[in-house]
Enzyme design. Structure first.
Site, mmCIF file in Angstrom:
data_model
loop_
_atom_site.group_PDB
_atom_site.id
_atom_site.type_symbol
_atom_site.label_atom_id
_atom_site.label_comp_id
_atom_site.label_asym_id
_atom_site.label_seq_id
_atom_site.Cartn_x
_atom_site.Cartn_y
_atom_site.Cartn_z
ATOM 1 N N TYR A 1 -61.984 -1.803 86.855
ATOM 2 C CA TYR A 1 -61.270 -1.538 88.112
ATOM 3 C C TYR A 1 -62.215 -1.627 89.304
ATOM 4 O O TYR A 1 -63.345 -1.153 89.259
ATOM 5 C CB TYR A 1 -60.659 -0.139 88.095
ATOM 6 N N ARG B 1 -71.665 37.078 95.060
ATOM 7 C CA ARG B 1 -70.473 36.738 94.285
ATOM 8 C C ARG B 1 -69.871 38.059 93.841
ATOM 9 O O ARG B 1 -68.989 38.579 94.526
ATOM 10 C CB ARG B 1 -70.883 35.835 93.116
ATOM 11 N N LYS C 1 -68.629 32.382 77.157
ATOM 12 C CA LYS C 1 -67.468 32.234 78.040
ATOM 13 C C LYS C 1 -67.033 30.768 78.053
ATOM 14 O O LYS C 1 -67.763 29.902 77.563
ATOM 15 C CB LYS C 1 -67.803 32.728 79.448
HETATM 16 C C1 PLP Z 1 -73.225 36.790 84.851
HETATM 17 C C2 PLP Z 1 -73.738 35.615 84.093
HETATM 18 N N1 PLP Z 1 -74.753 35.785 83.244
HETATM 19 C C3 PLP Z 1 -75.276 34.741 82.552
HETATM 20 C C4 PLP Z 1 -74.757 33.470 82.677
HETATM 21 C C5 PLP Z 1 -75.374 32.335 81.893
HETATM 22 O O1 PLP Z 1 -75.966 31.400 82.745
HETATM 23 P P1 PLP Z 1 -76.685 30.099 82.170
HETATM 24 O O2 PLP Z 1 -75.629 29.317 81.473
HETATM 25 O O3 PLP Z 1 -77.187 29.389 83.389
HETATM 26 O O4 PLP Z 1 -77.753 30.553 81.265
HETATM 27 C C6 PLP Z 1 -73.714 33.253 83.552
HETATM 28 C C7 PLP Z 1 -73.183 31.904 83.729
HETATM 29 O O5 PLP Z 1 -72.776 31.469 84.748
HETATM 30 C C8 PLP Z 1 -73.177 34.359 84.280
HETATM 31 O O6 PLP Z 1 -72.164 34.202 85.127
#
Ligand code: PLP
Length: 365
Positions: free
Chosen positions: A256, A130, A35
């Site tokens: 700065y 969530r 993702k």
């Molecule tokens: C549903 C879900 N699975 C797995 C992951 C992977 O998590 P990580 O990058 O901490 O391994 C995420 C990431 O946020 C997630 O939202």
């Protein structure tokens, strides 16, 4: 001549990290989480190195299309499921598996006309609050899905809030296990932290792990453990060069806000990298950085296009010297992204994802 800043993606490191996760959970299959454009690395750039995964998991339907366009015929999972009913048509067409986390998604499936029944991952909210059905509502959601001709197979998933932290996962594992005890279907529970820290428990490994950040060479529980502890390798290097040198006298300030004042004569290098490249503005004096592979520190504030570094430990360095903001220097020295993120009060996830479009990216090899 473009600015000397460059991001380099390391396919061998991606392969290595995937193999590490495989070794930690040998009886589980692996969703490589891609993702957010593969955590900022670029889906197309990591795809080949991650082909050894059993599937790709992501959120965005456009990203799923990109994975199919690369020729991937294996599983693809939409971690948040579909966002509107017509997304289901794309799932049917591309054979996407999708999470189901709310009643609306079940309603849409029930109304969906398809020749191809879908594989769904029913999500439980086991404590993160969530996405997902509460344990009280999970079984009725399962029964609804089970009755639909549009659904071929139901897998069960949940997500941990504290796999990297002292609270741990036991309370969520318990809620998930109790609620799903006699339900059929494959299970998926673990992110990177759970897969590395809690993998001794077969329930936690489940049938599919879902690692993201560890695939990308960051320790999911930094600073408790670092990448050396987990034997992970950086998959992204952000590098640049010194474009000017200043000789400071005691009392001289840098950048700065004059947030840094020299208390002795000091040579500093001005580096072509700033917050407009995705380098965190909250990094201040002391943030680690490599010059010619030698560890030194940032001095003063990060500005839009430049940062300043202390050249004291690298007296031979000067105009044009190589700077590693995170990742691997030319001589192999590693500056873990976790250390830079911590210095900026954030996480490696944010740094990777925030790599700015103006930074050119190359794939090593
Ligand atoms: C549903 C879900 N699975 C797995 C992951 C992977 O998590 P990580 O990058 O901490 O391994 C995420 C990431 O946020 C997630 O939202």
């Amino acid at each position: 001549m473009p600015r000397p800043i460059l991001a380099t993606i390391h396919p061998e490191a991606l392969r290595h990290n995937l193999a590490r996760l495989r070794a930690a959970t040998p009886d589980a299959r692996i969703w490589a989480i891609v993702k957010a454009n593969a955590y900022g690395h670029g889906i197309e750039r990591v795809f080949d190195a991650l082909r050894g995964a059993d599937g790709f998991a992501l959120l965005d339907l456009l990203e799923a299309e990109r994975v199919r366009a690369l020729g991937w015929r294996g599983p693809i999972l939409l971690l948040e499921g579909v966002f509107e009913p017509r997304d289901l048509e794309l799932c049917s067409r591309l054979g996407l598996w999708h999470a189901v986390h709310c009643d609306e998604q079940i309603d849409w499936l029930a109304a969906h006309k398809t020749q191809v029944p879908h594989r769904v991952f029913l999500k439980m909210n086991s404590g993160m609050n969530r996405l997902g059905f509460s344990p009280q509502r999970f079984r009725s959601a399962w029964a609804r899905l089970d009755a639909l001709p549009q659904v071929e197979e139901i897998s069960l998933m949940t997500h941990f809030s504290d796999a990297d932290a002292p609270r741990g996962i036991a309370h969520q594992v318990r809620a998930f296990a109790e609620t799903t005890r006699d339900l059929p279907g494959e299970r998926s529970l673990s992110n990177s932290a759970a897969a590395l820290r809690h993998a001794a428990d077969a329930q936690v490994r489940g049938d599919w792990i879902r690692p993201g950040i560890a695939v990308y060479g960051s320790a999911p529980d930094f600073p408790e453990h670092d990448i050396r502890h987990w034997d992970l390798q950086p998959t992204m290097t952000l590098s640049s060069r010194v474009l000017a040198v200043q000789q400071l006298q005691p009392g001289d300030t840098v950048g700065y806000g004059s947030s840094f004042t020299a208390d002795a004569p000091l040579r500093i290098g001005v580096v072509a990298c700033g917050y407009a490249d995705g380098y965190p503005r909250h990094c201040t004096t002391g943030t680690p950085v490599l010059v010619d592979g030698v560890r030194t520190r940032l001095v003063g504030r990060v500005s839009m296009d430049m940062v300043a570094v202390d050249l004291t430990p690298v007296p031979q360095a000067g105009f044009g010297s190589a700077v590693t903001l995170w990742g691997r220097a030319g001589d192999g020295t590693v500056l873990p992204i976790d250390e830079v993120a911590a210095a900026g009060g954030t996480l490696s996830y944010e740094l990777m994802c925030a790599l700015a479009p103006r930074v050119p990216v190359v794939v090593e090899g």
